[in-house]
Design a protein around this motif. Structure first.
Motif, PDB file in Angstrom:
ATOM      1  N   UNK A   1       0.807  -1.227   0.000  1.00  0.00           N
ATOM      2  CA  UNK A   1       0.000   0.000   0.000  1.00  0.00           C
ATOM      3  C   UNK A   1       0.839   1.275   0.000  1.00  0.00           C
ATOM      4  N   UNK A   2       0.369   2.241  -0.770  1.00  0.00           N
ATOM      5  CA  UNK A   2       0.994   3.557  -0.837  1.00  0.00           C
ATOM      6  C   UNK A   2      -0.075   4.578  -0.460  1.00  0.00           C
ATOM      7  N   UNK A   3       0.133   5.248   0.660  1.00  0.00           N
ATOM      8  CA  UNK A   3      -0.830   6.205   1.200  1.00  0.00           C
ATOM      9  C   UNK A   3      -0.393   7.610   0.811  1.00  0.00           C
ATOM     10  N   UNK A   4      -1.223   8.306   0.028  1.00  0.00           N
ATOM     11  CA  UNK A   4      -0.886   9.630  -0.498  1.00  0.00           C
ATOM     12  C   UNK A   4      -1.773  10.674   0.165  1.00  0.00           C
TER      13      UNK A   4
ATOM     14  N   UNK B   1      -0.662   7.853  -9.150  1.00  0.00           N
ATOM     15  CA  UNK B   1      -1.521   6.672  -9.066  1.00  0.00           C
ATOM     16  C   UNK B   1      -1.433   5.871 -10.359  1.00  0.00           C
ATOM     17  N   UNK B   2      -1.524   6.543 -11.480  1.00  0.00           N
ATOM     18  CA  UNK B   2      -1.467   5.851 -12.769  1.00  0.00           C
ATOM     19  C   UNK B   2      -0.140   5.129 -12.962  1.00  0.00           C
ATOM     20  N   UNK B   3       0.942   5.708 -12.440  1.00  0.00           N
ATOM     21  CA  UNK B   3       2.270   5.121 -12.631  1.00  0.00           C
ATOM     22  C   UNK B   3       2.571   3.979 -11.671  1.00  0.00           C
ATOM     23  N   UNK B   4       1.833   3.897 -10.564  1.00  0.00           N
ATOM     24  CA  UNK B   4       2.143   2.898  -9.532  1.00  0.00           C
ATOM     25  C   UNK B   4       1.135   1.762  -9.436  1.00  0.00           C
TER      26      UNK B   4
ATOM     27  N   UNK C   1      11.144   8.627 -10.700  1.00  0.00           N
ATOM     28  CA  UNK C   1      12.058   8.546  -9.553  1.00  0.00           C
ATOM     29  C   UNK C   1      11.365   7.937  -8.345  1.00  0.00           C
ATOM     30  N   UNK C   2      10.103   8.313  -8.133  1.00  0.00           N
ATOM     31  CA  UNK C   2       9.349   7.726  -7.021  1.00  0.00           C
ATOM     32  C   UNK C   2       9.126   6.244  -7.272  1.00  0.00           C
ATOM     33  N   UNK C   3       8.777   5.879  -8.498  1.00  0.00           N
ATOM     34  CA  UNK C   3       8.574   4.457  -8.811  1.00  0.00           C
ATOM     35  C   UNK C   3       9.863   3.672  -8.569  1.00  0.00           C
ATOM     36  N   UNK C   4      10.998   4.194  -9.008  1.00  0.00           N
ATOM     37  CA  UNK C   4      12.265   3.506  -8.787  1.00  0.00           C
ATOM     38  C   UNK C   4      12.566   3.376  -7.301  1.00  0.00           C
ATOM     39  N   UNK C   5      12.297   4.423  -6.556  1.00  0.00           N
ATOM     40  CA  UNK C   5      12.516   4.397  -5.113  1.00  0.00           C
ATOM     41  C   UNK C   5      11.680   3.299  -4.458  1.00  0.00           C
ATOM     42  N   UNK C   6      10.423   3.196  -4.823  1.00  0.00           N
ATOM     43  CA  UNK C   6       9.554   2.172  -4.247  1.00  0.00           C
ATOM     44  C   UNK C   6      10.021   0.776  -4.661  1.00  0.00           C
ATOM     45  N   UNK C   7      10.455   0.628  -5.897  1.00  0.00           N
ATOM     46  CA  UNK C   7      10.851  -0.695  -6.395  1.00  0.00           C
ATOM     47  C   UNK C   7      12.154  -1.201  -5.785  1.00  0.00           C
ATOM     48  N   UNK C   8      12.980  -0.292  -5.279  1.00  0.00           N
ATOM     49  CA  UNK C   8      14.320  -0.687  -4.869  1.00  0.00           C
ATOM     50  C   UNK C   8      14.616  -0.518  -3.392  1.00  0.00           C
TER      51      UNK C   8
END
Length: 307
Positions: A38-41, A56-59, A295-302
């Motif tokens: 879960x990602x709470x925004x 949201x669309x990217x994650x 950058x946020x997607x990469x941060x979450x993935x890694x």
């Protein structure tokens, strides 16, 4: 619900509306899209969950994206007057109730949360994160402060004038000036008119703008401001996040939350990865979307512990 007829007025926001009724009867609107960790925004003032549409669309292909509208804001029900003292504290309690609802009744995991916060969403969401540090794997902060302003980073004179109760009431409650002004001055690249209308749509009527003025009044500029004590409490809790992976994304042309605040984040959390976007304003996700969202997607993935 988010009717199909409404969607052309909300570009890039095709999400299904969800609703949670708090114990006091207040109905809170939120978006719940995707599956996975879960990602709470949590948005700020005068925004709403629409601000998270691109993230949201990217994650949502790999993450469960949960984006509430703060009570009294966005599509959520308006709070009955008088508004609670220290509105951010009330919002943090409401956020905790929503998360409990999602974990108890809608299958959200109890651990592995990422918190993403902007503007007033910072004190609200990071207070929740500090109180629930065992549940939080990562933190992303965007142009926000959870500490009192340093002397060299105070907002400009016009915001200090706006901060006065009579002025903020006139500019943010009696008129739509604050909502419309933020949509224009909060970006360096003008929003397309349909996007700007979507940003401001929840605040067209006076009776829907009371929380906007209160949040301005609560900004802690001096010791006499209600928010000063709140941020003092939050500052004392921040060590709970000292080992939590953190990404800071900062629009360096923010007219209120000035560049020195990005330095304070780096000093307070030396382990944080701080991205500075020299040509982006307060709504950094609008101006720097092409760089910041990946950058946020990469941060979450890694980073973090994937449960």
């Amino acid at each position: 619900m988010c009717a199909a007829a409404d969607r052309p007025r909300r570009p890039d926001y095709p999400f299904t509306s969800q609703w949670f009724t708090h114990t006091d009867g207040s109905r809170q609107h939120y978006v719940d899209e995707g599956t996975g960790p879960p990602v709470l925004m949590v948005h700020g003032n005068p925004s709403w969950s629409y601000a998270w549409r691109h993230l949201i669309a990217a994650l949502s292909d790999a993450y469960r994206c949960i984006a509430p509208d703060l009570l009294g804001m966005g599509l959520s029900e308006r709070l009955a007057p008088p508004l609670p003292a220290l509105l951010a504290g009330h919002q943090t309690a409401a956020l905790d109730d929503l998360v409990r609802h999602l974990t108890d009744e809608h299958g959200a995991p109890r651990h592995g949360w990422t918190v993403v916060a902007h503007d007033w969403g910072g004190p609200i969401a990071l207070t929740w994160a500090c109180l629930n540090a065992d549940k939080v794997d990562r933190v992303v902060v965007l142009n926000t402060a959870v500490f009192r302003f340093p002397e060299h980073g105070l907002p400009p004179w016009w915001f200090r004038l706006l901060h006065l109760r009579p002025v903020s009431t006139a500019a943010a409650h009696w008129t739509p000036g604050w909502a419309h002004g933020a949509a224009r001055l909060g970006v360096t690249t003008p929003m397309p008119p349909p996007v700007r209308r979507a940003f401001t749509a929840p605040y067209r009527r006076r009776r829907r703008r009371a929380a906007l003025a209160r949040f301005i009044q609560d900004v802690p500029l001096t010791r006499s401001d209600p928010g000063w004590a709140l941020l003092a409490v939050v500052e004392r809790m921040l060590p709970a996040l000292d080992r939590t992976p953190m990404l800071v994304g900062w629009g360096m042309r923010d007219p209120v939350l000035r560049p020195p605040l990005a330095d304070v984040w780096q000093q307070r959390f030396p382990h944080a990865h701080v991205l500075r976007f020299p040509d982006a304003g307060h709504y950094v996700l609008e101006d720097a979307r092409a760089e910041l969202v990946p950058a946020i997607r990469h941060f979450l993935d890694t980073t973090g512990e994937r449960r």
